[in-house]
Design a protein around this motif. Structure first.
Motif, PDB file in Angstrom:
ATOM      1  N   ASP A 194       0.983  -1.217  -0.068  1.00 47.42           N
ATOM      2  CA  ASP A 194      -0.159  -0.014   0.129  1.00 47.42           C
ATOM      3  C   ASP A 194       0.750   1.313  -0.031  1.00 47.42           C
ATOM      4  OD1 ASP A 194      -3.053   0.839   0.558  1.00 47.42           O
ATOM      5  OD2 ASP A 194      -1.574   2.175   1.726  1.00 47.42           O
ATOM      6  N   PHE A 195       1.836   1.123   0.683  1.00 48.33           N
ATOM      7  CA  PHE A 195       2.963   2.388   0.729  1.00 48.33           C
ATOM      8  C   PHE A 195       3.429   2.734  -0.460  1.00 48.33           C
ATOM      9  CE2 PHE A 195       3.578   2.812   5.464  1.00 48.33           C
ATOM     10  CZ  PHE A 195       3.933   4.182   5.475  1.00 48.33           C
ATOM     11  N   GLN A 196       3.876   1.467  -1.305  1.00 44.06           N
ATOM     12  CA  GLN A 196       4.638   1.654  -2.341  1.00 44.06           C
ATOM     13  C   GLN A 196       3.543   2.140  -3.663  1.00 44.06           C
ATOM     14  OE1 GLN A 196       5.735  -2.293  -3.060  1.00 44.06           O
ATOM     15  NE2 GLN A 196       7.975  -1.717  -2.777  1.00 44.06           N
ATOM     16  N   GLN A 197       2.299   1.871  -3.604  1.00 45.15           N
ATOM     17  CA  GLN A 197       1.379   2.470  -4.404  1.00 45.15           C
ATOM     18  C   GLN A 197       0.961   3.943  -4.318  1.00 45.15           C
ATOM     19  OE1 GLN A 197      -1.926  -0.696  -3.828  1.00 45.15           O
ATOM     20  NE2 GLN A 197      -0.740  -2.247  -4.919  1.00 45.15           N
ATOM     21  N   LEU A 285      -0.290   4.061  18.617  1.00 45.13           N
ATOM     22  CA  LEU A 285      -0.190   2.517  19.003  1.00 45.13           C
ATOM     23  C   LEU A 285      -1.603   1.701  18.636  1.00 45.13           C
ATOM     24  CD1 LEU A 285       1.509   2.393  22.774  1.00 45.13           C
ATOM     25  CD2 LEU A 285       2.629   1.786  20.737  1.00 45.13           C
ATOM     26  N   LEU A 286      -1.212   0.707  18.313  1.00 43.33           N
ATOM     27  CA  LEU A 286      -2.446  -0.133  17.839  1.00 43.33           C
ATOM     28  C   LEU A 286      -2.212  -1.558  18.795  1.00 43.33           C
ATOM     29  CD1 LEU A 286      -1.800   1.071  14.980  1.00 43.33           C
ATOM     30  CD2 LEU A 286      -3.867  -0.014  14.262  1.00 43.33           C
ATOM     31  N   THR A 287      -3.186  -1.673  19.610  1.00 43.74           N
ATOM     32  CA  THR A 287      -2.751  -2.822  20.686  1.00 43.74           C
ATOM     33  C   THR A 287      -3.694  -3.877  20.526  1.00 43.74           C
ATOM     34  OG1 THR A 287      -2.148  -1.122  22.479  1.00 43.74           O
ATOM     35  CG2 THR A 287      -2.772  -3.334  23.179  1.00 43.74           C
ATOM     36  N   ALA A 288      -3.126  -5.289  20.343  1.00 46.14           N
ATOM     37  CA  ALA A 288      -3.839  -6.500  20.418  1.00 46.14           C
ATOM     38  C   ALA A 288      -3.793  -7.185  21.967  1.00 46.14           C
ATOM     39  CB  ALA A 288      -3.144  -7.414  19.427  1.00 46.14           C
ATOM     40  N   ILE A 296      -4.192  -7.567  14.932  1.00 46.79           N
ATOM     41  CA  ILE A 296      -4.081  -6.386  14.089  1.00 46.79           C
ATOM     42  C   ILE A 296      -4.449  -6.407  12.767  1.00 46.79           C
ATOM     43  CG2 ILE A 296      -3.190  -4.029  14.054  1.00 46.79           C
ATOM     44  CD1 ILE A 296      -1.571  -4.627  16.788  1.00 46.79           C
ATOM     45  N   ASN A 297      -5.394  -5.792  12.497  1.00 44.98           N
ATOM     46  CA  ASN A 297      -5.868  -5.685  10.792  1.00 44.98           C
ATOM     47  C   ASN A 297      -4.710  -4.848  10.124  1.00 44.98           C
ATOM     48  OD1 ASN A 297      -7.250  -5.347   8.204  1.00 44.98           O
ATOM     49  ND2 ASN A 297      -8.770  -6.575   8.938  1.00 44.98           N
ATOM     50  N   LEU A 302      -3.350   0.888   8.276  1.00 47.98           N
ATOM     51  CA  LEU A 302      -3.228   1.819   7.105  1.00 47.98           C
ATOM     52  C   LEU A 302      -3.937   2.973   7.470  1.00 47.98           C
ATOM     53  CD1 LEU A 302      -2.975  -0.726   4.351  1.00 47.98           C
ATOM     54  CD2 LEU A 302      -1.263   0.816   5.013  1.00 47.98           C
ATOM     55  N   ALA A 303      -5.045   2.712   7.909  1.00 46.21           N
ATOM     56  CA  ALA A 303      -6.073   3.995   8.369  1.00 46.21           C
ATOM     57  C   ALA A 303      -5.302   4.943   9.422  1.00 46.21           C
ATOM     58  CB  ALA A 303      -7.263   3.118   8.773  1.00 46.21           C
TER      59      ALA A 303
END
Length: 308
Positions: A194-197, A285-288, A296-297, A302-303
């Motif tokens: 996604d970064f590359q695109q 931080l995204l925490t699982a 973590i999706n 990316l969002a």
């Protein structure tokens, strides 16, 4: 005042504990703050010169009686007035008792209850607060500025030039965490594609440490054209992170370095007890669940990155 700290554990533990040492030095006006650490993590104290002495000791190795006696001799010679220990060990508890240090503070495990003068409870949400309370210290824990050497800055610049990273880049550290948890390769590939695109002109740089080699090899199988940069030591790693526009990483010592360097970062966290990292205007931080980074999706990551 002369204060000693026994800090077993890896690089993550040392970086987490540096703000505590900083508060001790400032709050007690300590003339000397020394640490006993495993030899392989000693370089962490070159980045933040809080400790006046770093004493190597293999906490997890089968130390000989001579090693134990040598450490005891060092502690007796220095005449420390207080010691805090994160170790929970009969042999080290006895050693501290024999050292003659009058104030000895630690947790209740091992033989500490017999040999220390103050026992503090484990507080998962604030793991070091009890130690500070026993020293009658209060105040926010904040990391002092990192001290990057000119040699490390020059070496990191050479690595960037060799990799073609001239106009800024996104650094990526794919893990694993200190607990051995790893984010799935397929999820990393989704994020990096996604970064590359979206930003084809903004290079991606995978930071390869010895711990991350397996994860990076797996990612390269799907994205062979990604840039991989291999720093030689913690100082070069810190300098590479300092030069990045953004770091995307699992909960790890590179993420702690980014926080101390005030580099924008997105962190994938599976240690809900981690007290060293907290969301801020520069750290998302995204925490699982514990040790379940796979929860973590990648779309959620990316969002956050693109603020969608």
């Amino acid at each position: 005042m002369r204060v000693l700290a026994l800090v077993p554990g890896g690089i993550e533990r040392q970086l987490e504990f540096l703000p505590v040492l900083h508060l001790i030095k400032e709050g007690l006006k300590a003339a000397e703050v020394a640490v006993v650490v495993d030899p392989q993590v000693k370089p962490a104290y070159g980045l933040i010169p809080v400790a006046t002495e770093v004493i190597p000791y293999n906490f997890y190795a089968a130390n000989s009686p001579a090693d134990w006696a040598n450490l005891l001799g060092i502690l007796r010679d220095r005449e420390y007035e207080a010691v805090i220990t994160l170790a929970e060990s009969w042999s080290l508890g006895l050693l501290l008792w024999l050292s003659g240090i009058p104030t000895r503070i630690g947790y209740p495990g091992g033989g500490n209850g017999l040999f220390l003068t103050a026992i503090v409870p484990h507080q998962p949400d604030h793991p070091y607060q009890g130690l500070l309370d026993a020293l009658h210290l209060s105040g926010p824990l904040s990391s002092p500025n990192l001290s990057l050497t000119q040699a490390d800055l020059t070496a990191a610049e050479g690595l960037r030039q060799a990799a073609g990273l001239r106009q800024g880049y996104v650094a990526v550290y794919p893990g694993p965490t200190a607990n051995g948890d790893a984010y799935p390769t397929a999820s990393w590939v989704t994020i990096l594609k996604d970064f590359q695109q979206r930003q084809p002109d903004l290079p991606l740089a995978l930071l390869q440490t010895p711990e991350a080699r397996a994860e990076i090899t797996a990612i390269q199988a799907s994205l062979p054209n990604l840039t991989v940069v291999t720093p030689d030591g913690l100082g070069q790693l810190a300098a590479l992170i300092a030069g990045a526009n953004l770091l995307v990483a699992v909960n790890s010592y590179p993420l702690l370095l980014a926080q101390a360097l005030q580099v924008y970062a997105v962190g994938l966290n599976s240690d809900i007890r981690s007290a060293a990292l907290s969301s801020s205007d520069r750290l998302i931080l995204l925490t699982a669940s514990p040790n379940r980074l796979a929860e973590i999706n990648p779309d959620a990551v990316l969002a956050k990155i693109w603020s969608e």
